[in-house]
Design a protein around this motif. Structure first.
Motif, PDB file in Angstrom:
ATOM      1  N   GLN A   1    -133.115  58.878 -36.514  1.00  8.96           N
ATOM      2  CA  GLN A   1    -133.069  60.325 -36.644  1.00  8.96           C
ATOM      3  C   GLN A   1    -132.084  60.969 -35.679  1.00  8.96           C
ATOM      4  OE1 GLN A   1    -136.891  61.943 -35.567  1.00  8.96           O
ATOM      5  NE2 GLN A   1    -137.168  60.452 -33.909  1.00  8.96           N
ATOM      6  N   ASN A   2    -131.661  60.193 -34.659  1.00  9.21           N
ATOM      7  CA  ASN A   2    -130.680  60.741 -33.709  1.00  9.21           C
ATOM      8  C   ASN A   2    -129.237  60.471 -34.128  1.00  9.21           C
ATOM      9  OD1 ASN A   2    -132.645  61.719 -31.943  1.00  9.21           O
ATOM     10  ND2 ASN A   2    -132.844  59.700 -30.956  1.00  9.21           N
ATOM     11  N   ILE A   3    -129.036  59.649 -35.144  1.00  4.29           N
ATOM     12  CA  ILE A   3    -127.673  59.260 -35.505  1.00  4.29           C
ATOM     13  C   ILE A   3    -126.837  60.467 -35.898  1.00  4.29           C
ATOM     14  CG2 ILE A   3    -126.297  57.955 -37.140  1.00  4.29           C
ATOM     15  CD1 ILE A   3    -128.441  55.826 -37.153  1.00  4.29           C
ATOM     16  N   ILE A   4    -127.402  61.293 -36.753  1.00  2.00           N
ATOM     17  CA  ILE A   4    -126.662  62.471 -37.209  1.00  2.00           C
ATOM     18  C   ILE A   4    -126.364  63.392 -36.019  1.00  2.00           C
ATOM     19  CG2 ILE A   4    -126.746  64.505 -38.669  1.00  2.00           C
ATOM     20  CD1 ILE A   4    -128.454  62.952 -40.633  1.00  2.00           C
ATOM     21  N   LYS A   5    -127.385  63.555 -35.168  1.00  2.00           N
ATOM     22  CA  LYS A   5    -127.196  64.411 -34.001  1.00  2.00           C
ATOM     23  C   LYS A   5    -126.117  63.844 -33.084  1.00  2.00           C
ATOM     24  CE  LYS A   5    -128.667  68.105 -31.821  1.00  2.00           C
ATOM     25  NZ  LYS A   5    -128.616  69.444 -32.435  1.00  2.00           N
ATOM     26  N   LEU A   6    -126.150  62.539 -32.893  1.00  2.00           N
ATOM     27  CA  LEU A   6    -125.138  61.902 -32.040  1.00  2.00           C
ATOM     28  C   LEU A   6    -123.741  62.037 -32.642  1.00  2.00           C
ATOM     29  CD1 LEU A   6    -127.035  58.666 -30.951  1.00  2.00           C
ATOM     30  CD2 LEU A   6    -126.547  60.695 -29.571  1.00  2.00           C
ATOM     31  N   GLN A   7    -123.665  61.937 -33.960  1.00  2.00           N
ATOM     32  CA  GLN A   7    -122.365  62.132 -34.603  1.00  2.00           C
ATOM     33  C   GLN A   7    -121.851  63.548 -34.383  1.00  2.00           C
ATOM     34  OE1 GLN A   7    -123.150  61.036 -38.665  1.00  2.00           O
ATOM     35  NE2 GLN A   7    -122.846  58.831 -38.282  1.00  2.00           N
ATOM     36  N   GLN A   8    -122.752  64.502 -34.416  1.00  2.00           N
ATOM     37  CA  GLN A   8    -122.341  65.877 -34.147  1.00  2.00           C
ATOM     38  C   GLN A   8    -121.871  66.045 -32.700  1.00  2.00           C
ATOM     39  OE1 GLN A   8    -125.842  68.083 -35.223  1.00  2.00           O
ATOM     40  NE2 GLN A   8    -125.405  68.012 -37.438  1.00  2.00           N
ATOM     41  N   VAL A   9    -122.577  65.384 -31.776  1.00  2.00           N
ATOM     42  CA  VAL A   9    -122.165  65.434 -30.369  1.00  2.00           C
ATOM     43  C   VAL A   9    -120.794  64.792 -30.188  1.00  2.00           C
ATOM     44  CG1 VAL A   9    -122.709  64.603 -28.050  1.00  2.00           C
ATOM     45  CG2 VAL A   9    -124.519  65.532 -29.517  1.00  2.00           C
ATOM     46  N   ALA A  10    -120.589  63.640 -30.860  1.00  2.00           N
ATOM     47  CA  ALA A  10    -119.295  62.952 -30.750  1.00  2.00           C
ATOM     48  C   ALA A  10    -118.165  63.838 -31.289  1.00  2.00           C
ATOM     49  CB  ALA A  10    -119.347  61.630 -31.511  1.00  2.00           C
TER      50      ALA A  10
END
Length: 512
Positions: free
Chosen positions: A271-280
């Motif tokens: 569930q954090n993958i999308i959020k991490l992609q946004q952070v990246a």
């Protein structure tokens, strides 16, 4: 009748004048005769003096310095002269240097007026601040969740590692226990077989009457004990195998459980993958904004022109208020030279270059300071020659000492490179050495006679020649006027009429 008195006086006056004229003529003739007689007497007296008409000198000691002369020009050493230009086009807002002024490394030379560059820099800085704020907002909702998930993953991985280690250890122990139990069964089997064999032999001996019945009973008892031990060993082997299988199954179950926990923890990060992609993506935008700021900072720095070295401004090609246009090559605005790091590029003839070596001292003169000499040493010698006016020369660099920064680049210089220096040697003026055939001679005055001495010479300079043998210090020698014109003297290889005059420093002699 008497003549008038005025006529008589005039005749007397004319007579007196004629008498005076005759007396003057007689006196003049007498003076001429006396002068002629004196000249004849003096000439006869001179003809009797063997040194008449000759120039003589005494042999002495001197320091002879042999030099090689060359011409060249004063230039800046490598890195001592810099042409400072502009990398971008713009109007010169301020100019802080002028011809002849001294500048230090890093000092501002000029400032360009480029307001659009400053505006672009401010805009890029604002965009960077906005990108950093967006990245911070994206990261704020991910940090705690990531920390929890990472903790669960670390614990699950530690449990899995522990279960794996336990399984590996139990597997090794089970294998050892099974091997030990199997070895006990093998040993018990061997003992039982030996006891049965012994019992059968005892029975055969009893049947033949060789032993008592009691021996057979003892052998039977031993066989029964061996059979019981074999059965016990087999039971122990079965129990050991069952126990190890159970232990390994338990360990496998623990490993499976730990793997399931780890998989669940890892699944929690999905569930954090999308959020991490946004952070990246936000961080990438920050990096791009930083690069844009760096670019415009570099462009803005180009509007401030600094000197990379300390030195003196020797040329200025633009004035304040003018516009400079930068193309493929930066236009030169100011030329700065370090006048303490100058050299002379001299062109030495190929006939002399063999005597030139690195480190030899050199004396330099320039037309701007005719009464001064500058000292230096040979620093570099070009390996390739240059053809100038059909003469091959070699570019020889002389490093200079330039006190008070008197020398300037492009000055024409005369270089005298000291090749050899012999101190306190017997020396004669170069014109004292005559050449008769293949021999070098010096005419020595001995009383009222003149003797020809063959000499061996060393090095020469513009004035003197070193004498290695043939004459001694203190001898009187003839410089000129002997042999007399129109006569000849017998030389070492026969008569020669060419003994008049002296040699020069460029004449060949041993050791030169």
């Amino acid at each position: 009748m008497e003549a008038p008195r005025s006529d008589v006086d005039a005749a007397a006056v004319r007579q007196k004048k004629n008498q005076k004229r005759r007396i003057i003529n007689v006196v003049a003739v007498a003076v001429v005769i006396v002068l002629i007689g004196a000249f004849v007497l003096i000439r006869r007296s001179n003809n009797q003096n063997p040194l008449s008409g000759m120039v003589t000198a005494q042999v002495g000691r001197a320091t002879i310095v042999q030099k090689i002369s060359a011409t060249g020009s004063v230039t800046a050493q490598t890195g001592a002269q810099v042409n400072i230009g502009s990398q971008i086009s713009g109007r010169i807002k301020s100019l802080y240097a002028d011809v002849g002024s001294h500048v230090k490394a890093g000092q501002v030379i000029a400032v360009l007026d480029l307001p659009d560059v400053k505006a672009q820099l401010d805009q890029s800085v604002a965009a960077l601040n906005s990108a950093e704020l967006a990245a911070d907002q994206q990261e704020s909702g991910v940090g705690l969740q990531q920390t929890t998930t990472r903790s669960d993953i670390s614990k699950a991985r530690a449990s899995l590692d522990s279960a794996q280690a336990t399984y590996n250890q139990d597997a090794k122990t089970a294998h050892l226990q099974v091997q030990t139990a199997r070895a006990a069964v093998n040993q018990a089997t061997a003992s039982y077989q030996n006891a049965v064999t012994f019992l059968n032999r005892e029975k055969q001996l009893l049947a033949k009457g060789y032993i008592a019945a009691q021996d057979v009973d003892n052998a039977q008892t031993q066989a029964n004990v061996a059979a019981a031990q074999l059965d016990s060993a087999r039971q122990n082997l079965l129990l050991t195998q069952a126990r190890t299988v159970t232990a390994l199954q338990t360990d496998r179950a623990s490993m499976a459980n730990a793997q399931a926990v780890l998989a669940a923890a890892r699944a929690g990060t999905a569930q954090n993958i999308i959020k991490l992609q946004q952070v990246a993506a936000a961080r990438s935008a920050v990096h791009q904004a930083q690069a844009n700021v760096q670019y415009w900072q570099d462009q803005y720095k180009k509007t401030i022109i600094r000197t990379p070295i300390s030195g003196t401004v020797i040329s200025l090609s633009a004035q304040q208020g003018e516009t400079v246009a930068a193309g493929f090559a930066a236009p030169t605005l100011v030329t700065v030279t370090d006048l303490n790091r100058l050299q002379v590029d001299a062109y030495v003839d190929e006939t002399d270059i063999g005597n030139v070596h690195i480190g030899q001292p050199a004396i330099v003169t320039v037309d701007a300071y005719p009464n001064m000499v500058f000292h230096g040493h040979v620093d570099k010698i070009a390996a390739g020659g240059t053809l100038q006016q059909n003469v091959v020369t070699y570019d020889t660099t002389v490093a200079l000492d330039n006190p008070r920064a008197l020398l300037k680049p492009s000055m024409t210089a005369t270089v005298n490179i000291v090749v050899r220096e012999h101190r306190n040697v017997v020396a004669v003026p170069i014109e004292a050495v005559k050449y008769i055939g293949q021999a070098q001679v010096v005419y020595v005055v001995q009383g009222d006679k003149i003797a020809s001495h063959t000499v061996a010479t060393g090095i020469s300079d513009d004035t003197n020649t070193e004498i290695l043998s043939g004459v001694r210090s203190g001898d009187t020698i003839v410089l000129a006027g002997y042999p007399p014109s129109g006569t000849s003297r017998p030389g070492l290889f026969g008569p020669s009429g060419g003994g008049r005059g002296g040699g020069s420093s460029s004449s060949p002699s041993p050791g030169r």
